[in-house]
Design a protein around this motif. Structure first.
Motif, mmCIF file in Angstrom:
data_model
loop_
_atom_site.group_PDB
_atom_site.id
_atom_site.type_symbol
_atom_site.label_atom_id
_atom_site.label_comp_id
_atom_site.label_asym_id
_atom_site.label_seq_id
_atom_site.Cartn_x
_atom_site.Cartn_y
_atom_site.Cartn_z
ATOM 1 N N LEU A 291 1.131 -1.161 0.032
ATOM 2 C CA LEU A 291 0.561 -0.159 0.147
ATOM 3 C C LEU A 291 0.565 1.292 -0.089
ATOM 4 N N MET A 292 2.064 1.048 0.814
ATOM 5 C CA MET A 292 2.724 2.256 0.918
ATOM 6 C C MET A 292 3.676 2.384 -0.247
ATOM 7 N N SER A 293 3.984 1.850 -1.042
ATOM 8 C CA SER A 293 4.943 2.115 -1.686
ATOM 9 C C SER A 293 3.660 2.526 -3.104
ATOM 10 N N ALA A 294 3.003 2.366 -3.496
ATOM 11 C CA ALA A 294 1.875 2.480 -4.525
ATOM 12 C C ALA A 294 1.159 3.723 -4.040
ATOM 13 N N ALA A 295 1.492 4.158 -3.250
ATOM 14 C CA ALA A 295 0.655 5.254 -2.787
ATOM 15 C C ALA A 295 1.935 6.719 -3.331
ATOM 16 N N LEU A 296 3.345 5.897 -3.273
ATOM 17 C CA LEU A 296 4.174 7.403 -3.947
ATOM 18 C C LEU A 296 3.750 7.809 -5.410
ATOM 19 N N ASP A 297 3.337 9.114 -5.619
ATOM 20 C CA ASP A 297 3.302 9.998 -6.438
ATOM 21 C C ASP A 297 4.042 10.857 -6.906
ATOM 22 N N ARG A 298 4.279 10.524 -8.198
ATOM 23 C CA ARG A 298 5.919 11.741 -8.740
ATOM 24 C C ARG A 298 5.030 12.666 -8.634
ATOM 25 N N LEU B 193 7.527 -6.106 -11.984
ATOM 26 C CA LEU B 193 8.731 -6.401 -10.182
ATOM 27 C C LEU B 193 8.353 -6.882 -9.059
ATOM 28 N N SER B 194 8.775 -7.870 -8.590
ATOM 29 C CA SER B 194 8.386 -8.036 -7.905
ATOM 30 C C SER B 194 8.392 -6.981 -6.360
ATOM 31 N N SER B 195 6.572 -7.599 -5.896
ATOM 32 C CA SER B 195 7.087 -5.949 -4.656
ATOM 33 C C SER B 195 7.586 -7.354 -2.934
ATOM 34 N N GLU B 196 7.877 -7.951 -3.455
ATOM 35 C CA GLU B 196 9.210 -9.075 -2.034
ATOM 36 C C GLU B 196 10.218 -9.241 -2.870
ATOM 37 N N SER B 197 10.930 -8.462 -3.965
ATOM 38 C CA SER B 197 11.610 -9.036 -4.111
ATOM 39 C C SER B 197 13.295 -8.731 -3.227
ATOM 40 N N GLU B 198 13.771 -9.230 -3.388
ATOM 41 C CA GLU B 198 15.057 -8.454 -1.960
ATOM 42 C C GLU B 198 16.356 -7.471 -3.062
ATOM 43 N N ASN B 199 16.529 -7.655 -4.035
ATOM 44 C CA ASN B 199 16.871 -7.117 -5.305
ATOM 45 C C ASN B 199 16.762 -5.848 -5.702
ATOM 46 N N LYS B 200 16.032 -4.747 -5.651
ATOM 47 C CA LYS B 200 15.349 -3.617 -6.385
ATOM 48 C C LYS B 200 15.416 -3.104 -6.834
ATOM 49 N N VAL B 201 17.027 -2.885 -6.354
ATOM 50 C CA VAL B 201 17.946 -1.808 -6.789
ATOM 51 C C VAL B 201 18.420 -2.435 -8.391
#
Lengths: 546, 411
Positions: free
Chosen positions: A140-147, B305-313
């Motif tokens: 939810l938090m990552s989807a709520a980020l708006d550029r 991109l998976s939300s649980e990825s440990e390698n997001k960068v």
């Protein structure tokens, strides 16, 4: 067999009439060796080999499980492996030796599946309730980020001082700024430039790409406030090369367990339904998985959308299963009796041909039948009926007939095989005796052959009923439950049986509901189990015939 | 103690020694992952099995440049979405998966995808691709291909392209064909293939705003929808018979290959078999029954991109800066023969006449809605169209369709 001195002594003792003493350790060892050898060395080798294979697999499994930190499963595997070895290396435990393999298979393929299905039936597992609360909050938090609209891309370098990360940002006008978590951007002094972009600052270590990757978690968490005004948002870098200015539309208060929408001011609370819910009842998805008790069962039995269709689908399911069993059985039996007649030539050939439908995978044959029954282009209408347009699969009644016909075609060879075997086990002299007593062929069949046959076949008929009750394949492949009942509020069709209806209810479109589907499966299991138990008890009476 | 499904399954399988299942459950080679993490991390990417080879080059080049290993895992296209949804929460899922944009609603509702910042590179993609990769105002997908249907014309029977729908039928009948135009339907209809005609009457499924499609604005039942339903009935069983629910995918294909039909409304996936059968294929825009353009759905394929990825960068870097490059997009085009989503790559791919034909049609295409409400539309839509084709009252059926969909959306 070796005659040891011990045994000679024993015999001498017995001959002289003194009672035998307790056997010495050596005697026991000798007896053990003799005991093992009496089974033959080959059997022992096979036993050791089989256990070796089992143990090797268990060890491999343990190794993998321990590496993956699956402690509970590792414990179970270890316990089962130890138990198996104990059973088979001990010299007693004869019943356990017979029961163990069966019980293990039963546990894995029946009890575990059933238990797991019931467990899922008590949860809200499905679309939107897929993981843990922590994961839902993160998503939810990552989807709520708006550029921030029209904000530029800032080239950045990730730098480190005493283990704390900062971002070195090059502004659009060439100015260099530095900031970190809770430390808003401020002009940086002593920037090291490369091609007009700052790549580092004196007093800080610039991270290489490998270092950035290895500290991914810190960097994805890193939000550098753009200024002292929180409304201006924060800079974040998704790839360690460029940063963008974001504002968040949600705020999570961990202590209060609430999500607040900063744009509308609506507060969403965790009210125990597995999702943050506003006072107006609006849910924020994704939610998370929780146990919901008997909610799924209540929903399954009281869903108003289902009440209408459920009645006729259940009726049709029973009709389909019963008619399928009866029709396949009587056709199979009729053919078996015909081909059991010694006066008929080429019986083997006929029998072989009759088994063919049984040899073709039912998936395939159902699809082929669906093609043949196509109204305008199908083989049956075009070729056999010379261009008639019989709506085999598109008319509610005809579709039911078609399903039964195809199932008859698929199912009679099995019954034919079973009945052929059972008929041959009925002694001829009974039939002869009946003939001598003046019985007519029909009487012989009805009063003698059929009851004797049913002793053998009745359990198989019950199994066949249970199989057809949940015969998902033929319905799905042949009609997909169609033709659709356009009046029903759920996408159910006139040939849907319970299991295909459940499939449609639980897996329609994008809303999967594994919890509801599992609850239905358990209910269907209970129905089939009850019917089977009653039927088995009734067939016990048949065995009195012998 | 939370027991995850995979562990339980693994346990069950192990107990009887199903080594195969074991190997699968051990999955993802944890050991190699850990050792690789020490060197600079590794990425697991799920790919449709047919495109592994196309990506292998890009993966190797990326490893060479950054030291990050990229494991490509070939997956069956029909199960990849459900596997992804089920495995990401367990922590066993991949870092990146290949997929289609209309999964987005489901993936985002399940919280298994992370937003993807394309930054300035976003301008380099076809507008329809970016549009499709956006859900609720946020971009979640790196697009790599755009797919839409068009009309395949047998140029040996009808040498010239036709204008309107009626002209197409007339041209075919002049050539002496009974059923000049085929499109796959089936007993439950096929709204995907009929959508261009529906849009020609001005009846999209949903209205849209700046955030994409708006589930609260169902446009299906508007006046254009009613006109479309009436037209469909006139072209159905009791009318001209140009649409027939007995024509399924195989029958449509066979008619076109045999030359009994000169026009076939289908997608790029069927062009290969038509060419192999020796048909002289030309790709035309979809003839419209009205004066407006017939706009098909565009399906956009891409990477999530998976939300649980440990390698997001590393994953973000690999996606945006690597898979978004022209070379990789062209390599994927070679493997799949569908239009690349990157404008520059799309232009070089359009030198091929077939691709260019589809791309021309694609300029009018609209992204297929990815919002979860679309699921409620699919379950009623095809059936309603099929019964109109088969002679049910078009106006009543279409009205009921709009009501059913609305009540399903309202839940």
């Amino acid at each position: 067999m070796t005659t040891t001195t011990d045994e000679g002594v024993e015999r001498a003792e017995r001959a002289s009439g003194t009672p035998p003493e307790k056997p010495t350790k050596r005697q026991r060892q000798a007896a053990g060796i003799a005991d093992q050898a009496s089974g033959g060395i080959g059997v022992l080798l096979v036993k050791i080999l089989a256990l070796g294979i089992v143990d090797a697999i268990a060890l491999y499994a343990l190794f993998i499980l321990v590496v993956n930190a699956e402690w509970l499963i590792a414990g179970i595997v270890a316990a089962v492996a130890i138990f198996v070895n104990w059973v088979y290396f001990s010299r007693k435990r004869l019943p356990a030796k017979y029961l163990t393999p069966g019980v293990i298979f039963l546990a894995v393929f029946q009890i575990f599946v059933l238990a797991y299905t019931s467990y899922v039936g008590f949860t809200n597992y499905g679309t939107g309730h897929n993981g843990s609360k922590e994961q839902a909050v993160g998503a939810l938090m990552s989807a709520a980020l708006d550029r921030v609209p029209d904000s530029p891309t800032y080239p950045v370098a990730v730098v480190d001082r005493l283990g704390e990360l900062s971002l070195v940002v090059t502004g659009p006008n060439g100015g260099v700024f530095i900031g970190g978590e809770e430390r808003p951007l401020e002009p940086a002094s002593g920037a090291q430039m490369e091609g007009g972009v700052a790549v580092g600052v004196d007093g800080y270590t610039t991270l290489s790409f490998q270092e950035i990757v290895s500290r991914t978690d810190e960097i994805t968490e890193l939000a550098v406030p753009f200024s002292d005004d929180p409304n201006e948002g924060a800079l974040r870098t998704p790839d360690g090369r460029s940063a963008y200015q974001y504002t968040s539309s949600l705020e999570y208060d961990e202590a209060a367990g609430t999500m607040t929408n900063l744009d509308t001011g609506v507060v969403y609370t965790d009210i125990g339904t597995g999702a943050f819910t506003s006072e107006a009842g609006e849910e924020l998805l994704p939610g998370w998985q929780i146990t919901v008790g008997f909610d799924n069962y209540l929903k399954a039995l009281t869903d108003t959308r289902l009440s209408g269709p459920l009645a006729y689908v259940t009726t049709w399911t029973f009709a389909f299963a019963l008619i399928s069993v009866a029709s396949t059985f009587f056709l199979g039996l009729f053919l078996a009796i015909v081909f059991n007649d010694m006066r008929m030539r080429g019986r083997k050939l006929y029998r072989t041909v009759l088994i063919l439908p049984y040899a073709v995978p039912s998936f395939l044959s159902a699809l082929v039948w669906a093609g043949m029954m196509n109204e305008s282009f199908g083989f049956i209408n075009q070729v056999l009926l010379g261009g008639a347009s019989v709506p085999w699969l598109t008319d509610p009644v005809m579709a039911k007939v078609s399903v039964l016909l195809v199932n008859l075609w698929l199912g009679f060879p099995y019954m034919f095989l079973v009945c052929t075997g059972a008929l041959q086990s009925i002694p001829d002299d009974i039939v002869e005796a009946a003939t001598v007593d003046g019985a007519k062929p029909w009487g012989i069949f009805r009063l003698i052959k059929l009851p004797l046959l049913l002793v053998t076949v009745a359990p198989l008929l019950i199994a066949s009923f249970a199989f057809n009750f949940n015969n998902f394949n033929i319905i799905y492949m042949l009609t997909n439950g169609g033709p659709r009942d356009t009046g029903a509020p759920i996408p159910v069709g006139f040939t849907d049986i319970l299991i295909t209806m459940v499939y449609k209810v639980a897996f329609t479109g994008q809303m999967r509901d594994y919890g509801l589907a599992s609850a239905y499966s358990i209910l269907i299991f209970i129905v089939v189990a009850v019917i089977s138990i009653i039927a088995f008890r009734r067939t016990k009476a048949l065995e009195e015939l012998n | 103690m939370k027991v995850n499904k995979k562990g339980l399954l693994a346990g069950g399988a192990i107990a009887i020694g199903a080594t195969l299942v074991l190997a699968g459950c051990a999955g993802n080679d944890t050991e190699t992952e850990e050792s690789a993490a020490a060197e600079g991390g590794s990425l697991t990417v799920w790919v449709d099995s047919e495109r592994v080879d196309a990506l292998q080059g890009a993966a190797d080049a990326y490893t060479e440049e950054t030291g990050i290993t990229v494991d490509l895992v070939g997956k069956d296209n029909s199960t990849i979405k459900d596997d992804f949804i089920q495995q990401v929460p367990t922590g066993e899922g991949p870092d990146i998966t290949m997929g289609a944009h209309d999964w987005l609603g489901e993936l985002s509702t399940n919280g298994v995808v992370a937003p993807l910042e394309l930054g300035d590179s976003a301008d380099g993609y076809l507008p329809v691709a970016i549009n499709a990769a956006t859900y609720d105002g946020t971009v979640y997908m790196l697009p790599y291909a755009v797919e839409n249907i068009a009309v395949l014309r047998n140029a040996d029977i009808v040498p010239e392209a036709v204008g309107s729908f009626d002209e197409m039928i007339a041209a075919g009948e002049e050539a002496g064909l009974d059923q000049p135009f085929v499109v796959e339907q089936g007993a439950e209809g096929n709204p995907y293939h009929l959508y261009p005609f529906q849009t020609a009457f001005g009846a999209p499924v949903f209205g849209s705003d700046e955030n994409g499609y708006n589930a609260d604005d169902l446009q299906l039942g508007n006046e254009g929808g009613q006109e479309f339903a009436a037209w469909l009935a006139s072209e159905g069983k009791n009318g001209t018979g140009n649409f027939n629910t007995d024509i399924d995918g195989d029958i449509a294909k066979q008619s076109f290959l045999d030359g009994t039909a000169a026009f076939w409304l289908t997608g790029p996936w069927n062009v290969g078999s038509a060419i192999d059968a020796g048909v002289n294929v030309a790709i035309d825009p979809i003839p419209s029954p009205t004066s407006d353009a017939a706009q098909p759905f565009a399906g956009v394929k891409g990477f999530f991109l998976s939300s649980e990825s440990e390698n997001k960068v590393a994953a973000t870097d690999f996606l945006v800066n690597y898979l978004g490059s022209e070379d990789v997009q062209l390599a994927l085009f070679e493997a799949g023969n569908i239009l690349p989503a990157l404008t520059a790559a799309a232009e070089s791919a359009s030198s091929d006449a077939i691709i260019e034909g589809f791309a021309t049609v694609g300029q009018d295409a609209v992204p297929m809605p990815a919002i979860p409400a679309m699921g409620s539309v699919w379950q009623y839509w095809g059936i309603a169209e099929a019964s109109i084709i088969n002679g049910e009252d078009p106006s009543a059926t279409w009205t009921k369709l709009a009501e059913d969909v609305q009540s399903a959306i309202d839940g």
